[in-house]
Write a protein that holds these residues in place. Structure first.
Motif, short mmCIF file in Angstrom:
data_model
loop_
_atom_site.label_atom_id
_atom_site.label_comp_id
_atom_site.label_asym_id
_atom_site.label_seq_id
_atom_site.Cartn_x
_atom_site.Cartn_y
_atom_site.Cartn_z
N THR A 21 70.64 58.94 59.23
CA THR A 21 70.60 58.00 57.88
C THR A 21 70.95 56.72 58.33
OG1 THR A 21 70.69 59.89 56.30
CG2 THR A 21 70.63 57.46 55.48
N VAL A 22 69.90 55.77 58.27
CA VAL A 22 70.07 54.25 58.55
C VAL A 22 70.15 53.60 57.15
CG1 VAL A 22 69.30 52.27 59.62
CG2 VAL A 22 69.11 54.46 60.78
N GLU A 23 70.85 52.92 56.93
CA GLU A 23 71.22 52.00 55.67
C GLU A 23 70.99 50.55 56.10
OE1 GLU A 23 74.35 51.24 52.07
OE2 GLU A 23 74.97 52.55 53.70
N VAL A 24 70.04 50.06 55.41
CA VAL A 24 69.53 48.90 55.58
C VAL A 24 70.19 47.76 54.24
CG1 VAL A 24 68.15 46.73 56.03
CG2 VAL A 24 67.72 49.32 56.96
N LEU A 25 71.25 46.87 54.61
CA LEU A 25 71.58 46.15 53.50
C LEU A 25 70.98 44.79 53.22
CD1 LEU A 25 75.41 46.68 53.87
CD2 LEU A 25 73.90 47.95 52.39
N GLY A 26 70.78 44.26 52.49
CA GLY A 26 70.09 43.04 52.00
C GLY A 26 70.87 42.38 51.04
N PHE A 27 70.97 41.05 50.99
CA PHE A 27 71.63 40.32 50.02
C PHE A 27 70.72 38.94 49.63
CE2 PHE A 27 74.70 42.25 52.64
CZ PHE A 27 75.79 42.88 51.60
N ALA A 28 70.28 38.88 48.65
CA ALA A 28 69.37 37.84 48.04
C ALA A 28 70.08 36.89 47.31
CB ALA A 28 68.38 38.52 47.07
N ARG A 29 69.96 35.71 48.02
CA ARG A 29 71.10 34.57 47.50
C ARG A 29 69.91 32.93 47.18
NH1 ARG A 29 74.52 36.46 51.32
NH2 ARG A 29 76.71 37.16 50.62
N GLU A 30 70.28 32.54 46.35
CA GLU A 30 69.60 31.26 46.19
C GLU A 30 70.15 30.34 47.38
OE1 GLU A 30 67.40 30.26 44.15
OE2 GLU A 30 67.40 32.47 43.28
N PRO A 31 69.30 29.27 47.70
CA PRO A 31 69.60 28.35 49.01
C PRO A 31 70.96 27.64 48.11
CG PRO A 31 67.78 27.59 47.82
CD PRO A 31 67.77 29.07 47.34
N ALA A 32 71.93 27.67 49.15
CA ALA A 32 72.88 26.62 48.73
C ALA A 32 72.64 25.17 49.00
CB ALA A 32 74.27 26.90 49.65
N TRP A 33 71.79 24.64 49.88
CA TRP A 33 71.47 23.33 49.82
C TRP A 33 70.15 23.07 49.63
CZ3 TRP A 33 74.17 19.56 53.58
CH2 TRP A 33 75.36 19.94 53.70
N LEU A 34 69.69 22.28 48.65
CA LEU A 34 68.26 21.96 48.21
C LEU A 34 67.69 20.92 48.76
CD1 LEU A 34 69.33 22.65 44.32
CD2 LEU A 34 68.09 24.20 45.87
N PRO A 35 66.49 20.44 48.49
CA PRO A 35 65.91 19.11 49.19
C PRO A 35 66.55 17.99 48.82
CG PRO A 35 64.03 20.91 48.33
CD PRO A 35 65.52 21.18 47.87
N TRP A 36 67.48 17.82 47.58
CA TRP A 36 68.17 16.70 47.52
C TRP A 36 69.07 16.34 48.87
CZ3 TRP A 36 66.54 13.85 43.70
CH2 TRP A 36 66.22 14.32 42.58
N ALA A 37 69.48 17.08 49.23
CA ALA A 37 70.45 17.13 50.33
C ALA A 37 69.52 16.63 51.58
CB ALA A 37 71.07 18.36 50.91
N VAL A 38 68.39 17.10 51.79
CA VAL A 38 67.50 16.51 52.94
C VAL A 38 67.18 15.15 52.66
CG1 VAL A 38 65.29 17.07 53.96
CG2 VAL A 38 66.46 19.03 53.20
N SER A 39 66.88 14.67 51.42
CA SER A 39 66.57 13.44 51.13
C SER A 39 67.74 12.53 51.36
CB SER A 39 66.19 13.33 49.54
OG SER A 39 64.89 13.78 49.40
N TYR A 40 68.78 12.86 51.01
CA TYR A 40 70.09 12.16 51.29
C TYR A 40 70.01 11.83 52.68
CZ TYR A 40 74.96 10.95 51.77
OH TYR A 40 76.21 10.23 52.58
#
Length: 356
Positions: free
Chosen positions: A4-23
């Motif tokens: 048995t192979v267990e695959v773990l996955g964690f869904a997260r919202e991005p911590a940095w948004l396009p505001w950071a890219v613009s800055y």
């Protein structure tokens, strides 16, 4: 025997948004454009006089817009004030809250001192706002010593901002693509490319194209430096000398999107280099591609890199949405830059050569 192979996955919202890219994009352009203004306005080199004047305009437009994107990325002013109420000397991000005011003060003082003679002349011309120009000029005499002191303050602030914006990303060990000594240098070189590109774009908008060979020569240098840094990072990862770079390369190998992204980055850099070298008297195309390259580097580093899993097997992907945290925010920053540009060029004619 069953395994048995267990695959773990964690869904997260991005911590940095396009505001950071613009800055990161705007503040990098502002600081490097500030340095481009020094040869003509501080050292009074004739071949840089007009270019440095437009570079100062770039520094003001992007410098006044960049902190707005940073505040938007923090979502509320209280988070920014918290840097001052509860200082954290161990955080590069916290130090940035002190570096930004130093740079903005030096930039505004430097710009005012450089513009004083022109403001005084406009105050004597009998224009509609002549009285306002006379008050802003505050005497209006040229003071090279004061300009040099203000330029020193602005240069220290600009250098500190370029340092902290690179270091606050590099120190994050959880992101393999970030944790590399090459990254701050790549952000610095791409910021210079963006500063040259925006200055070239302002040259086109003001109808001054004589400086195209000068700007393109330095733009070509910046593209060679970018290619060299990308090659060094790739060699560090392929050879295993950098475990973070090797980990990032391993994570990218199985994703076709990363191959496309890498090809786009290298291809656009080579194309910008060719335009700057082969079409030395052309400004618009090299300038636009230089700006695209500076934005692309920051988008890859801050947004695309968040698709690399920190743990588990899930590869989350960011989708640019038509929201204030997405495309609308980027369009808003462009609109704010354009508004500040219109205001500054309406008050003072920037297409004239700087006073000597």
């Amino acid at each position: 025997m069953n395994t048995t192979v267990e695959v773990l996955g964690f869904a997260r919202e991005p911590a940095w948004l396009p505001w950071a890219v613009s800055y990161f994009f705007l503040i990098g352009i502002s600081t490097t454009a500030f340095f481009l203004s020094l040869p003509g306005l501080v050292w009074r080199r004739p071949d840089w006089r007009g270019v440095s004047r437009r570079a100062l305009l770039v520094a003001l437009v992007c410098g006044l817009t960049g902190p707005v994107a940073l505040l938007a990325d923090l979502h509320q002013p209280g988070r920014f004030l918290n840097f001052y109420l509860h200082p954290n000397s161990g955080s590069w991000m916290a130090w940035g809250a002190f570096f930004i005011p130093v740079y903005m003060f030096g930039l505004c003082l430097y710009a005012w001192l450089c513009l004083r003679p022109q403001l005084a002349a406009m105050g004597q011309s009998g224009e509609k706002f002549a009285g306002l120009y006379r008050r802003l000029a505050y005497g209006g005499h040229d003071n090279p010593g004061a300009i040099r002191m203000a330029a020193l303050v602005g240069s220290i602030g600009a250098a500190l901002i370029l340092l902290y914006t690179g270091m606050e990303v590099m120190v994050v060990q959880a992101r393999a693509l970030w944790h590399s000594p090459v990254l701050p240098l790549l952000l610095l070189v791409s910021a210079l490319s963006g500063g040259l590109g925006m200055t070239g774009l302002f040259e086109v908008m003001s109808g001054n194209r004589a400086a195209a060979p000068l700007l393109n020569r330095w733009l070509a240098y910046s593209q060679w430096a970018s290619l060299l840094l990308l090659a060094v990072w790739g060699l560090l990862g392929a050879s295993g000398l950098s475990s973070a770079a090797a980990e990032a390369l391993a994570a990218m190998q199985g994703a076709f999107s990363w191959w496309v992204t890498g090809a786009w980055l290298i291809g656009s850099t080579v194309l910008t280099l060719w335009l700057a070298s082969a079409r030395r008297h052309t400004l618009l195309l090299p300038a636009l591609f230089a700006l695209q390259g500076a934005w692309l580097v920051r988008w890859i580093v801050l947004m695309v890199s968040q698709s690399l899993p920190k743990m588990g097997a899930t590869t989350p992907r960011y989708v640019l949405t038509l929201t204030p945290d997405g495309l609308l925010g980027i369009v808003g920053m462009v609109g704010l830059c354009l508004t500040i540009y219109i205001v500054l060029t309406s008050l003072v004619p920037w297409d004239e050569p700087a006073e000597v």
